[in-house]
Design an enzyme around this catalytic site. Sequence first.
Site, PDB file in Angstrom:
ATOM      1  N   GLU A 199     -21.588  -6.435  35.443  1.00 18.47           N
ATOM      2  CA  GLU A 199     -22.470  -7.340  34.711  1.00 18.47           C
ATOM      3  C   GLU A 199     -23.009  -8.507  35.536  1.00 18.47           C
ATOM      4  OE1 GLU A 199     -23.517  -6.775  31.751  1.00 18.47           O
ATOM      5  OE2 GLU A 199     -22.253  -5.053  31.282  1.00 18.47           O
TER       6      GLU A 199
ATOM      7  N   SER B   3      13.424   2.848 -25.125  1.00 16.67           N
ATOM      8  CA  SER B   3      14.788   2.350 -25.311  1.00 16.67           C
ATOM      9  C   SER B   3      15.261   1.446 -24.179  1.00 16.67           C
ATOM     10  CB  SER B   3      15.755   3.524 -25.452  1.00 16.67           C
ATOM     11  OG  SER B   3      15.511   4.231 -26.652  1.00 16.67           O
TER      12      SER B   3
END
Length: 847
Positions: A100, A484
Amino acid sequence: MRPEPTSPIRPSRLRRFLRWTLVLLLALGILGAIAAGILYTAVASKLPDVEALRDIEMQEPLYVYAQDGRLIALFGETRRYPVQIEDVPERLKQAFLATEDARFYEHSGIDYRGVARALWLLTTTSDRRVPGGSTITQQVARQFFLSSEYSFTRKFAEMLLARKMERNLSKDEIFELYLNKSFFGNRAYGVAAAAEFYYGKSLDALDLDEMASLAAIPKFPSSGNPLSNPERAKERRDVYVLARMQELGFISAQEAAAARAVEMHATPHERPIEVYAPYVAEMVRLEMVARYGGDVLTRGYHVTTTIDPTMQAAAELAVRNGLSTYDRRHGWVKPAETYELAADEDAPTVARRLRGVAPQGGMLPAIVVRSGDGTADVVLADASTITLDAASSRWTGRTPAALLTRGDLTRVRRIETPTRGNANADATETPPTVTWQLDQLPRAQATLVSMEPGDGAVRALIGGFSFAGSNFNRATQSRRQPGSSFKPFVFAAAFEKGFNPASIVLDAPVLFRMRHGQDWRPQNSDGRFLGPMRLREALVQSRNLVAVRLLDAIGVDYARRYISHFGFEESQLPPNLSIALGTPSLSPLDVTRGYAVFSNGGFRVTPWFIDEVRDREGTVIFKENAPRACRGCGSDGTPGQATTPSHVVDGFNFGPAAAERTVTAAPEAPVEPPAPREDGAAPVMAPRAIDERVAYQMISMMRDVVRRGTGTAARVLERDDVGGKTGSTNEHRDAWFSGFGGNLVTSVWVGRDDNRSLGFREYGGRAALPIWIDFMRVALDGVPEVSNEPPEGMVRVAVSAGGRLLPTTAESGGITEYVKAEDLERMESEIDLRIDDVPAEEAFDIF
C-alpha cells in the site's frame, strides 16, 4: 546607398505582448490563489477533528460467555478484533507497507507524485476511477471521515485530512487505525479478524504466504479474497505483494519463492462456539439492548453469564433424548414435505434443495433419492449419499423402504461408536464406527430451567428442542398451566393458615355450583376417592379433591395474596378454586423461581443470568449483586433472629409467634451473614416470602413424593435430598416435574406448541421426570447432599395414621411430624374427627 532604418514597431509589440502575458499570468495566479484559498477555506472549515481518532471506537461484536469464560455467542454484523500495533508481527506490517505505501514512514501523509498522476489521468481520460496513489494516511482519512466518491473536492479534502492527521497522530497510531479498520471481505474488518476467518490463526501464527495473501485483500475485498476468487488472490499474492516485498528488501528471493510455492488454502473459520446455549444468548442480547441501547452489537461488550457449561450440556442432551424417547413412543410420522425430483437429478442438484433447511437437535436434513429392497438412499446437504438399512429404523418396527418414498424430506442422525481395538494401539489409529439412524423431529417441545435457590443464578436453560427450528423461548415466553406441580403453593398457604402435614382433609366427591348455574365436579386423575387423608399423603399421591377442599377452606382471596409472595403476579392467579388444580398460566422460569422459595428456606429470589459486563477495554461496567437468601436469618436479614418477634407482611405471619414453646429440635449454630464480594460490595438480603418453618414442611413432604409418590422414578439418583412434584393438566396437554436437590432447583415442562394432547397417560412422571433425572444426575455429580433440619419454633409430635395427636413418649409410636409451635395448641384442642361415613357428594355454592 544608406541602409533603411529598422522599424521600432516590432520590439514595441513584443514588449507589449510579454507585458500583457505577464499581467495575465499574474492575474490568473492571483485568481488561482484566491480560488485555492476559497476552496481551502470551504473544505478546511468542514474537516473533522482528527484528535477524535485517538479515542475512536471500532465496531466490535457483542461477546457472550459462560460462567467459566467459554464462548456462548458472538452478535454483530462485523467481525473485528482490534489489535495494538506492537502486537502485529513486523513481517506482516512489511507486507502491507510493500503493498500500500512503501514510503509511509518517510512522507508527510501525501505522495505528491501519485497525486499528480491521478489528477492527470482524471483530466486526460474518461475513466472515473483511476489509481490515486493514496497513502495509508489518506486511506485512513477516507475510511473514517469521507465517502468513496471520486472527485477533485473529495481528493483535496483527503489530502488536507492526511496532512492534519500527520501533524496530530504518530505514524504507528495511523498504521494501527488502518490495520484495524480495513475491510477484508466476508464481514471481516481488521487484520486480526481476517487472519482468524481465512486461516483460523492469530497474527503471530501466520506464515509468510498467509501474510502476503491478507495484504492483497483490501484492494479487492469482495471480488479478490482467497475464497471468492482464489486464482486472482494468488496472482496478487505472488506477482505483486511478494515481489514488492523482495524488491524492498523485506524478504529474500528464497523466502519469496517458498511462499509462492504454497497453494492457496484459505477456508472459512468461524470463531468456535464452545458452549451451546442459543436461547440464553438471545436472552442476553435482548437484555443488553434494553440496558444499553440498540448499538450494543457494535461496541465490543463482553458479557459473562451465570451458565455452567457442564450443566448446560447435560440439559441439552437430556431434553433431546427425552423428547426423542417420547416421540418414538407415539410412532413414525410420514414426512410432511416431498420434492418432485427429476429422473436424472444428481446428488449435488438434490443437495441444493436443502439450502436453508437447518439441522435440528443433531438431526441432519436429507432427501430420499431411492427406496426399495428394504433400504433407502438419502442425500445430505454436503451432497454425500448414505444408505439406510433396516437397523437404522428398527425403532419403528419397519424398514426404511416401507417408510420413505423418493423425494421425501426426512431426518437422519449420525451415530459414532468407539471402536474396540488393540489396547496397545494408539487411539487415533482406530476411528469410531459411524452408523446412520433414521429419525424425525419430535412433535412435542420441552423446556428446562435450573437455578441456584440461594440467589436465583440460572445455571442451565433450554427454551425448546432446537433454536434453529424455533427461536421462541418457551422457558421465559410461554405461559402454560402447571397442573399438580402448583399444589405445593396451595399447601403452603394452608400451612400458614394453621394446617399442617398431619391435618385431615377428605378425598371425596364434591360439587360446586357456580354463579351462572353451571356445576363443577373436580376429579382425581385415577377417578377414585380415598376418604379422609393426611395432607402429607394427599400431596404424595397428588389428590386433586383434597387440594380443592383445602383451598376452599382457607379462601381463594387469601391464597392468591399468599401465593403472590412466591414471585407470581396476583393477576396471573384465577380468582376461583381451579387454581388448586394448577390452572394459572405461568412460565417455566416463574415456576422454578417459586420452588426456589421452598428450597432456600422461604426467601424470594429473582432469576438472573448476566453476572458481569465489561467494555472493549476490559473495564467492568456492571457486576450483579443479586439478593441472597440467608437461611436462619430473621425477617430483617439478621443472623440468629429466626424465632424472635413475629414478622407480619400483608397480614401473613412470616415468623414464629410462640417462642416460649419447647422445641424438640436442637437449635442450629449461629448463622454468619454472607461475606462481602470480591469487589467489596455488601451482600444484599432477599426478602422473606414465607415462614421458614412452612418451607421446611413442604421440603419434607416433597421429598416423600420422590420416596413413595408420583416421583419415585427419581429414586434412581440415590440421594435423600431430592424432592419435587409432578404436574399434568387436562387431556395431558402439559407435563411437568419441578424439584430440588443439592444446590439446585430445576423445572422441566413438556408439551406441544399447538396445545394438543401429548397422548394417553403422558403424565409428568412419564414425559417430564425422565428429563429432570437425566439432567440432575450430571448436575449433582459430586455435590454434597443437603440436610433438611427443622428450624427453631417447631415442635416434634407423633400422630396416628388418621392424623390424631398421640402422646410424645418413646412408647407411643405413631408417625413423626414437625409442626409450628403455635399450631400445637390447635391440634390439642381439636375434636377427634371420626368420619365413619363419607358423603357421596357434598355441594357448595361458589362465586
